[in-house]
Structures are given as C-alpha cells and as structure tokens.
Design a protein around this motif. Structure first.
Motif, mmCIF file in Angstrom:
data_model
loop_
_atom_site.group_PDB
_atom_site.id
_atom_site.type_symbol
_atom_site.label_atom_id
_atom_site.label_comp_id
_atom_site.label_asym_id
_atom_site.label_seq_id
_atom_site.Cartn_x
_atom_site.Cartn_y
_atom_site.Cartn_z
ATOM 1 N N LEU A 1 -17.116 64.872 20.817
ATOM 2 C CA LEU A 1 -17.798 64.759 19.532
ATOM 3 C C LEU A 1 -18.831 65.871 19.393
ATOM 4 O O LEU A 1 -19.488 66.217 20.367
ATOM 5 C CB LEU A 1 -18.528 63.417 19.544
ATOM 6 N N ASP A 2 -18.978 66.408 18.205
ATOM 7 C CA ASP A 2 -20.019 67.395 17.985
ATOM 8 C C ASP A 2 -21.355 66.659 17.953
ATOM 9 O O ASP A 2 -21.607 65.853 17.074
ATOM 10 C CB ASP A 2 -19.773 68.109 16.646
ATOM 11 N N SER A 3 -22.170 66.905 18.966
ATOM 12 C CA SER A 3 -23.409 66.135 19.068
ATOM 13 C C SER A 3 -24.511 66.977 19.680
ATOM 14 O O SER A 3 -24.267 68.065 20.189
ATOM 15 C CB SER A 3 -23.177 64.914 19.963
ATOM 16 N N SER B 1 -27.139 65.876 10.952
ATOM 17 C CA SER B 1 -25.703 65.737 10.713
ATOM 18 C C SER B 1 -24.964 65.300 11.977
ATOM 19 O O SER B 1 -23.861 64.778 11.900
ATOM 20 C CB SER B 1 -25.142 67.060 10.206
ATOM 21 N N LYS B 2 -25.580 65.534 13.130
ATOM 22 C CA LYS B 2 -24.911 65.177 14.382
ATOM 23 C C LYS B 2 -25.639 64.043 15.091
ATOM 24 O O LYS B 2 -26.853 63.942 15.000
ATOM 25 C CB LYS B 2 -24.932 66.381 15.339
#
Ligand code: ADP
Ligand code: MG
Lengths: 251, 446
Positions: B95-97, B176-177
């Motif tokens: 996941l983009d985090s 957003s993350k």
C-alpha cells in the motif's frame, strides 16, 4: 442409476428406527416421485442418501452408478453427481450466494479433475440461469438464503441444481410453500434439465407439482418403506382419496 | 533490592499482601531503565506514583479474574526464538503509505518514509522527549490517567512510565496516505514498550495501520485525541508468534461529531490482553471498536483477552463494540466490555456484541458484558454468544460439493464477517479477509 436396497436407518443417538427396509431403483433418464404422509421418512431418506451425520445405516445398501454411496463423504457424493434440493434450505449469513455457487461448482470440477470455471464464464452462466428462474442480481449478491422468502429459497435450490448439473437430483418437497407462478418456474427449471442421462427423485405431498413434472413412476412411502409403486395415476388416486386406503391395504 | 522498592513500600499501605505486591512491582521496575523524560517527565513521574499506589494486578482484581497476569508481571519474559521464516508477509506492505518501521521497538530510519507529509507532522518520542516542550505534553499519559478511573490499568501506567519509543502524530488535514507502523523482531529476548500519541485537529482525518510482531513481550499503547469532526480509522493486524506475550491499550477521547474506529486482527499468541478505553466528550460523535481473533492452542497455550470500556459523557453519541473469537485446541478467549452512560448523556446509542465460535470442546470463552446507565433516554444493548459450528450449514455446503475443510473456512469467515465489516475501507477489508482465509486454510486440517 440410483439403487436402494433394503435400507434400514436409525437415528444415531436414539433408538428410533426410521427407514425399515426401503428398496427403490431409478433408472437413467427417469423421473420418480415419492409421496407419503408426514413422518414416513422421506426427508430422512434424502439426508441419508446425501450423507448427513446423525443417522446410522443398520442394514441395506445404496449406490449411484454402481458406486457405494454410503461409504462416501457428502462432498464426494456431490461430485459423483448427487444433488439434494433441501426441504428447508439453509441460511448462511456472511457467505455470498455467488461465492457459494462458484466455490461449489469449482470444487466439484476440481474433484472430477476438470478445469475450474473462470470468473467471467461463471458469471455469464449464472446470470442466464438465474434469469430463467427470475432470480435477480440483487439476490445473487446477498448471503446464501438470508432474507429470502420461502419461494426464493426454493428457486435458489433449483439454480444451484442447474449450475451443478448433477446426474441424480433429489428434490425434497420443493413445491411446498410455492404459489402457482413459483411452482411453474421451478417445474420449468426441472424440465429444462431433463435428459436421458439425468434422473430425478421428486418428493412431494401434492399431485399439482406432478402435473408440471411428469413422473415415470410414483412410489408411496409409509412408515419407512415403499408400500406401493405405480404409474402417474397413483398420484391422482392419492390426491382423490388420501393415503387412507393405501395404508390399510398395506396394513 | 533497589531503592525503588523502598519507595514503593513507603507508598503502599503497610499490610503483608500490599508489601508482597510492592516487591513484585519493584522487581518488575528494577530490570527496566526508566527514561527520565523531557516533555514527558512530569507524566512519567505521575504514572510511577499511580502505578505504585495500585501495584501490579493479581487474580483478585475485578478485571483480571479471567486472565492471569503472571507472565506480564514477571520481570523478564522468557525468550522466544526468532522464526527462520515468517509464515506470511506483513499485511498492507503493497500500500502507498507513510511507513514507520520499528525493529524490536527501535525506529529504523533507513526503511521508513520521511517523517513528514501533507496535513500531518510526525515526531519520534525518543527524539521529541529530549526537549522539555512538545504539543503532546497535553496528551502523553493524560488520556491514560483519565482512563484509570474507575478501572485500574497498571500496565497502561507502566507503559507511560517506561516507554522508550513511539510516534507523536499531529494531523491537521486529510493526508492522502495512511500512516503504517510496521513492527519487526530481531532478538529473542526483547521486552518492548512503545507509546504513540495521536492528535487529530478539528476536521482532520487519518488512517493508521499497525502490523507486525515484536519482542518476547510487548506493551504497546496509543493515546488518541480527536477534536471536533475528526476521523480516525485505526487498524491493527497483529501477527504474533506462538509464544508471544502482548499487552496493548488504546485510549481515545472523542469530541463532538468526531468518528473513531478501531479494528484489530489477532492471530495466535500465548497471552494477549487488549484494553480499549473510549470516552465521548462532545455530542453526536461515533466510536466503533471491533476485533477478529483466531486462536489455536495446538502448539502451546492461547489466551486472548479484550477488555473495553466506553464512557458516554455527551449526548447523541453512538458506540459499537463487535468482538468475534474463533477458538480451537484448548484456546481461551475473554471479553469484558462495559458501556457507561453518564447522567445527561441523553439519546445515547450503545451496542455491544461478543461472540465466540468454539471449534472443539476443549476451547473456552468467558464474557463479562456490563451496562451502567444514568440517563433515561438511551438505547443500549449487549449480547454475548458462544457456539459451535453450525452442523446444518456445514452439511449444506458439503452437499454442494464443497470439501469439509473449505466449508469450515467459509463458515468461520462468515462468523467473523460482522467484525470485519467494521473496516470501512473495502481494499483493506479484503486484504484482511484474504489473509484470514489463507491462515484458516493452512490450518484447516481435519
Ligand atoms: N434428527 C431427528 N431426531 C428425532 N426424530 C427424527 C429426526 N429425524 C427424523 N426424525 C423422525 O423420524 C420420522 C421421519 O421423519 P422425516 O424423515 O422428516 O419424515 P418426512 O420427511 O416423511 O415427513 C419422524 O417421526 C421424525 O420425527
Ligand atoms: Mg420431510
């Protein structure tokens, strides 16, 4: 196809004998009906054939295409081509109807060494068959049988049958609780499946289902045995006079 | 004996039992290097005094009747060998985090993202605590203190005293993350304590993910403060080794119209205790706390305890507790859940359900649901059930050709579905579901 010989069944944890020497043979391509008063052991027969726990076979045999059914696990019987449309279809909250159908279809294919159905193909086939049974997309998404009306549950059983394409279909009072329209849908579903190498055992109380699904043979069951077998006219006789005479005759 | 023990004895009433407890606490503290703290110094000193006054828990403490705290009380945990290979990779890694990696509780900068992002600021406790001032001063140990009444929480106080690391996250916008805290083990002996403080300013939103496993023993805590209209979505997926001892706590203070959602997934572990303490301080807020727990006692004892306390101190707030435990091979599950509705907290909507699915007769579930209501216009309900697999459903599935093992997996997932439904994000939910399914399938030997 289905051969039952002198079957004796009792409850596993009670001393209650339910089937008392039942014999029956359904050849390929035929439709047989079983009629009989409540409590005569019709559902028990269907459960024992499909492998439900809680019953003990004390004597006799049952086979499908020569394979000993009683030795098999329920899932093996299903893969061998046996299907039971339940008298009381079971609600399974949390398992989507679609997931359930797909898991079942692919599990059977896998067991038979066939390739699994792709998600796309599966969806196409389900949609088509569901449409014929007037089962909408919404119902397919819902958890298995949860919140379904009685009629919807029964139609869902027929949808499963249509998807699984069994060779031996047992239907336990699929007609009870259905209105005339729903009964016609169910009967059409069954008739669409009729073929020379598929057989049906239709358990019912009423003649009216047999108006739509023409049986080859009608069996009357009482107290754990088949007491009489005959043609479709036997069902008409029951409809007119009840079981009284037949029971006394068999006495 | 250390001088801490002497002080502890001074603070405790002079009875034999109390002095024994004080000794145990002294021994527990003796092996720790207690940070002096910068901005946390006062909070740590306070917590130490509280801890001495309450002592370590024993079986006579009301909320420790079902769970033996002995292994938490022991000064040093038994080492747990590092597994050669973890059975599966941590969740959410694709996941983009904003990734924050901790190895045995120590921040690993090289594997972590920059400690910054739009709409939020992140500090490490160890670094921030070198200075005497920080925004988290108002929260560190403060929500924990508030949560100590009416129920004593010694390990939470111990955490405030002893935590050496953690993250301090202040959210001002809607990043957003998600922030993803990943824990990893490196040593067999580590006894790890971490303490996170999360502050969501008015209208701010954050998804916080916690995964991985740590230490031979861990004590992890979150204090979360949600200002008006803020939203915190917290998901913890703990992948414990078979022998793990873990205490964790989350304290949340929820202001008007804010939404707090916390879901945790726990698989295995020798002894796990999770305390959730939530207080509504503003009207029209929502708080959900849920857990899906899978315990298999086949390879060693399994005991999992969720102890939750929700305080409605404002009007028209909605709370939901959904706890589901699947237990087999002698695994033991505990749920203690309370809803307290204070005078004036009208139109409260409180709900609590705890359910166990016992896959055999050796496993056990103990539940203590409690309602305490001092307002007249409220709707509160609670329920608790313990049951076996539905044999009829199992037969139904098998009669359709679904193999028994697979049918059991489907039914277990279906049992857990209500708890998983508390994970709002569909992507995250399906990852958790897939992981559960894989785990269950691996273990579905019949
Ligand atoms: N699990 C069971 N426990 C107790 N009695 C049962 C059970 N299953 C069936 N029976 C009894 O066996 C008899 C036959 O039942 P059933 O097979 O359901 O009949 P039918 O379907 O013909 O109405 C009835 O007397 C019923 O009460
Ligand atoms: Mg019946």
């Amino acid at each position: 196809m289905l051969k039952i010989d002198n079957l004796h069944v009792k409850l596993e944890d009670h001393d209650k004998q339910i089937l008392k020497g039942l014999s029956l043979e359904v050849p390929a391509g035929e439709v047989h009906a079983i009629m009989g008063p409540n409590g005569s052991g019709k559902s028990t027969l269907s459960y024992v054939l499909s492998g439900r726990d809680g019953y003990e076979v004390t004597e006799g045999a049952a086979s499908l295409d020569g394979q000993d059914l009683l030795e098999m696990e329920p899932e093996e019987r299903a893969a061998a081509g046996l299907f039971l449309a339940f008298q009381y279809p079971v609600e399974i909250p949390g398992v989507g109807n679609m997931t359930f159908l797909r898991t079942a279809v692919n599990a059977q294919r896998k067991r038979r060494g066939e390739e699994e159905m792709s998600a796309g193909d599966f969806l196409k086939v389900v949609r088509e068959k569901a449409k014929a049974l007037k089962i909408d997309a919404e119902m397919l998404k819902r958890p298995v049988n949860v919140g379904f009306s009685g009629g919807e549950k029964k139609r869902n059983e027929i949808l499963q049958m249509a998807m699984l394409e069994p060779r031996m279909c047992i239907m336990d009072e699929t007609d009870s609780g259905l209105d005339v329209d729903a009964m016609r849908l169910v009967a059409d579903g069954v008739n669409a499946l009729r073929s020379p190498d598929r057989s049906f055992l239709v358990i019912t109380h009423y003649q009216r289902l047999l108006d739509h699904i023409q049986p080859d043979v009608v069996h009357i069951m009482a107290d754990g045995r088949i007491i009489r077998s005959g043609g479709p006219e036997l069902a008409l006789e029951v409809e007119k006079n009840g079981y009284g005479d037949l029971l006394t005759e068999a006495g | 004996m250390s001088d801490l023990a002497v002080k502890a004895k001074d603070a405790a009433p002079p009875s034999a039992g109390a002095s024994k407890t004080a000794d145990a606490l002294a021994a527990r503290l003796d092996v720790l290097t207690l940070p002096k703290g910068g901005f946390t110094a006062a909070a740590r000193a306070d917590a130490l005094a509280r801890l001495r006054a309450m002592g370590l828990p024993g079986p006579r403490d009301e909320y420790w009747r079902y769970t033996d705290p002995k292994a938490f009380n022991a000064p040093i945990p038994a080492p747990i060998p590092i597994e050669d290979k973890a059975p599966d990779s941590p969740l959410f890694t694709d996941l983009d985090s904003i990734r924050l990696v901790f190895v045995d509780g120590i921040f690993e900068a090289a594997e972590s993202s920059d400690l910054s992002g739009e709409g939020l600021e992140i500090d490490l406790l160890s670094q921030a605590d070198q200075s005497g001032s920080h925004w988290a001063t108002d929260l560190y140990g403060v929500l924990e203190t508030a949560g100590q009444s009416p129920v004593k929480r010694p390990f939470a106080a111990l955490n405030t005293v002893a935590a050496t690391e953690g993250v301090l996250i202040r959210v001002t916008g809607k990043p957003s993350k998600p922030v993803h805290i990943l824990h990893r083990r490196a040593s067999a002996e580590a006894d790890v304590t971490w303490h996170h403080v999360i502050r969501l300013e008015e209208g701010a939103e954050l998804t916080l993910l916690e995964t991985g496993m740590v230490g031979a023993r861990s004590n992890g805590m979150i204090e979360a403060d949600l200002a008006a209209g803020a939203k915190l979505h917290h998901i913890a997926a703990k992948r414990a080794g078979h022998q793990k001892l873990g205490f964790s706590a989350i304290f949340a203070r929820v202001a008007a119209e804010a939404q707090f959602k916390s879901f945790s997934l726990s698989v295995n572990g020798t002894l796990m205790r999770h305390e959730g303490v939530i207080e509504f301080v503003g009207d029209d807020a929502v708080a959900h706390i849920a857990a899906a727990v899978l315990g298999d006692g086949a390879k060693g004892p399994f005991h999992h305890d969720d102890t939750v306390f929700v305080t409605h101190g404002a009007e028209r707030c909605e709370s939901r507790q959904v706890f589901k435990k699947v237990l087999k091979n002698g695994a033991k599950g505990v749920f203690q859940g309370k809803i307290l509705v204070k005078p004036g907290a009208q139109k409260t909507d409180g709900y609590q359900i705890s359910q166990a699915l016992l896959l055999d007769e050796d496993s056990q579930f103990l539940a203590k649901p409690e309602l305490e209501i001092y307002a007249d216009d409220v709707v509160c309900s609670h329920g608790s059930t313990t049951g076996a697999l539905d044999e009829t459903a199992l037969f139904y599935l098998r009669s359709r050709g679904v193999p028994k093992e697979r049918a059991i997996v489907l039914l277990v997932l279906s049992f857990l579905a209500d708890a998983l439904a508390e994970v709002e994000d569909e992507g995250l939910r399906s990852q958790i579901n897939d992981r559960l399914e894989a785990w269950l399938t691996r273990r579905a030997k019949v």
